[in-house]
Design an enzyme around this catalytic site. Structure first.
Site, mmCIF file in Angstrom:
data_model
loop_
_atom_site.group_PDB
_atom_site.id
_atom_site.type_symbol
_atom_site.label_atom_id
_atom_site.label_comp_id
_atom_site.label_asym_id
_atom_site.label_seq_id
_atom_site.Cartn_x
_atom_site.Cartn_y
_atom_site.Cartn_z
ATOM 1 C CD GLU A 176 -2.764 1.285 2.478
ATOM 2 O OE1 GLU A 176 -2.628 0.441 3.382
ATOM 3 O OE2 GLU A 176 -3.633 2.159 2.510
ATOM 4 C CE LYS A 218 -5.965 -0.304 1.938
ATOM 5 N NZ LYS A 218 -6.605 -0.952 3.083
HETATM 6 P P1 13P Z 1 -9.263 4.136 4.303
HETATM 7 O O1 13P Z 1 -10.115 3.389 3.322
HETATM 8 O O2 13P Z 1 -10.035 4.764 5.429
HETATM 9 O O3 13P Z 1 -8.305 5.072 3.628
HETATM 10 O O4 13P Z 1 -8.385 3.052 5.057
HETATM 11 C C1 13P Z 1 -7.796 2.048 4.315
HETATM 12 C C2 13P Z 1 -6.550 1.630 4.972
HETATM 13 O O5 13P Z 1 -6.401 0.495 5.347
HETATM 14 C C3 13P Z 1 -5.474 2.626 5.134
HETATM 15 O O6 13P Z 1 -4.270 1.962 5.404
#
Ligand code: 13P
Length: 340
Positions: A176, A218
């Protein structure tokens, strides 16, 4: 590697996505403050038990990302929260980074930490039931100078080290690299920075031998920052995001599960839906939302057990809307009557 691929595919099975419920102690305390609730071991467990025990979420949710406390926790019923998920066929996941810390010599920028002892922690999490993990890097966009190449490359390197360790331990890494929506930058800048970040990330994943077929990405969507005066319509956000992903993401990757990053619940759903309404793509596009799945449910719950049924109804509705969005079948008219 076969087990990794099977898990990754299960997480992006048709019509399903991931619930991010891995808020750290500080973040969940901030969320609970909005309902005037103290964050304690007990209140965190009741809230998450309320979400996980919602009847029917297993039709829309393939996996849940947990926090270290939660993967060890029991609900009020005495049942481990992990077992509650497993009994519904939902795959438990775990956040393994230890947070974004100031990056030395790079003012206002951060690097995500948590590599020390990670192999041993992954071994323990596997024993506790986790089959996938998450590591979030944060990239700040500001003026014409940020992000620095140092910040992008340092975070990409750490993401790849994390992903390689996960695969060594038979855990699917969710990679991510989040370009934040904070500030005033326009969609062009968002697209340029996201492209740079994804390219650096995939270069490092390749150099560190990470197998993309056992990996999920992600990313943020390509979108103008919250305070930018020019906001684009749903179709533009979707087409800019898809174009950027096509440019940067190799086809063998198992799937892409977006973060919501501060978008409203309905915007996050509508954007995902628009991306899944167009041309065929090499990877599944699904969700791994935190706020965009939980916001209305949390407000409806308000920390009170008498509101549990209503909160669960709202949560199930949000899960279903996003499931429809993964198929390109969401319509705003379906929203009526299910607000907090
Ligand atoms: P949000 O969808 O609230 O951005 O959170 C996703 C997430 O896991 C951030 O690391």
């Amino acid at each position: 590697m076969q087990a990794l691929q099977t898990t990754a595919q299960q997480l992006v099975a048709e019509g399903k996505g991931i619930l991010a419920a891995d808020e750290s102690f500080a973040t969940i305390a901030k969320r609970f403050k909005s309902i005037a609730l103290d964050a304690t071991e007990k209140s965190r467990a009741s809230y998450r038990e309320m979400l996980f025990s919602t009847a029917g979420i297993e039709d829309y949710v393939s996996g849940v990302i947990l926090f270290d406390e939660t993967i060890r926790q029991k609900g009020a019923s005495g049942k481990k929260l992990v077992d509650l998920l497993l009994s519904k066929g939902i795959v438990p996941g775990i956040k393994v980074d230890t947070g974004a810390k100031p990056l030395a010599l790079c003012p206002k920028e951060k690097v995500t930490e948590g590599l020390d002892g990670l192999r041993e922690r992954l071994q323990e999490y596997y024993q506790l039931g986790a089959r996938f993990a998450k590591w979030r890097a944060v990239i700040t966009v500001a003026d014409s100078t940020l992000p620095s190449a140092t910040c992008i490359n340092t975070n990409a390197h750490a993401l790849a080290r994390y992903a390689a360790l996960c695969q060594e331990q038979n855990i699917v890494p969710i990679v991510e690299p989040e370009v934040l929506m904070d500030g005033e930058h326009d969609i062009e800048r968002g697209a340029a920075v996201t492209t740079q970040v994804l390219q650096a990330t995939f270069t490092q994943l390749h150099q560190q031998r990470v197998v993309l077929a056992g990996t999920l990405l992600k990313p943020n969507m390509v979108i103008a920052a919250k305070d930018c005066p020019q906001q684009q319509d749903t179709t533009t956000v979707a087409s800019r995001t898809v174009a950027c992903l096509r440019h940067c993401v190799p086809a063998p990757l198992s799937g892409i599960v977006f973060l919501s990053g501060g978008q409203s619940e309905q915007a996050a759903t509508a954007h995902l839906n628009a991306m899944n309404s167009g041309e065929a793509l090499p990877w599944r596009l699904s969700f791994s939302y935190g706020r965009a799945l939980q916001h209305s449910a949390l407000q409806a719950w308000g920390g009170k057990s008498k509101n549990k049924a209503k909160a669960q109804r709202i949560f199930l509705h949000r899960c279903r809307m996003n499931s429809l969005a993964t198929r390109g079948e969401y319509r705003t008219e379906l929203e009526s009557g299910e607000k907090a």
